[in-house]
Design an enzyme around this catalytic site. Structure first.
Site, PDB file in Angstrom:
ATOM      1  N   CYS A  53       1.046  -1.375   0.028  1.00  0.00           N
ATOM      2  CA  CYS A  53       0.180   0.474   0.047  1.00  0.00           C
ATOM      3  C   CYS A  53       0.834   1.465   0.067  1.00  0.00           C
ATOM      4  CB  CYS A  53      -0.388   0.286   0.941  1.00  0.00           C
ATOM      5  SG  CYS A  53      -2.069   0.876   1.544  1.00  0.00           S
ATOM      6  N   GLY A  54       0.209   2.159  -0.456  1.00  0.00           N
ATOM      7  CA  GLY A  54       1.424   3.791  -0.434  1.00  0.00           C
ATOM      8  C   GLY A  54       1.752   3.916   1.023  1.00  0.00           C
TER       9      GLY A  54
END
Length: 176
Positions: A53-54
């Site tokens: 995930c970012g």
């Protein structure tokens, strides 16, 4: 208008009777279980996480928060979840990824559902008592020493930011 609705929602939420944490167990990523009964009298930050995930770099902040306050009683619990399709395929892969890339020593659960019908009972309890369900990875739930949900935070709230550290410091100061 939006501010008025938000203020009204907060007022309504504040008027709800507090419902202390029930007893929950999670499967630990290290084997065995993590029991919420061990959280009694301590502040706990529960974070649904994902390896791809970012927001994954927040693991550094979660570990730093844990290191800073664990000796005073803070528990930071990472709950890997694939509900948003960004987690590795096995708990073993998640554990290795977190150890190698972030040096994590904070407690972690096995891969766990955090939303919907399959949500872990803890997350169903948070939804029922606080009206909060994770909308993405790295959403945070702060449980007070009394076992009540004290605050919830979205993904963009960094673990070491004042909205999180302020209430934690107050809770830890109240314990002393």
């Amino acid at each position: 208008m939006t501010r008025t609705l938000f203020a009204l929602a907060l007022t309504c939420l504040a008027a709800l009777p507090a419902q202390a944490l029930e007893r929950f167990t999670f499967d630990s990523i290290d084997g065995g279980t993590i029991d919420s009964a061990d959280w009694a009298g301590k502040p706990v930050l529960v974070v649904n996480t994902a390896s791809r995930c970012g927001f994954t770099p927040q693991y550094d902040g979660l570990q730093a928060l844990y290191d800073q306050y664990k000796d005073q009683g803070l528990i930071v619990l990472a709950v890997p979840s694939d509900d948003f399709r960004q987690e590795l395929s096995s708990a073993e892969d998640v554990k290795e990824f977190c150890e190698v890339n972030f040096g994590l020593t904070l407690p972690m659960t096995d891969i766990t559902h955090v939303r919907g019908a399959e949500a872990h009972p803890f997350y169903r309890w948070v939804a029922d008592t606080a009206g909060f369900a994770p909308s993405w990875n790295f959403n945070k739930v702060l449980i007070g020493p009394d076992g009540n949900v004290k605050a919830t935070f979205g993904s963009t709230t960094r673990p070491q930011s004042p909205p999180i550290t302020g209430p934690i410091e107050k809770m830890l100061g109240a314990r002393g």
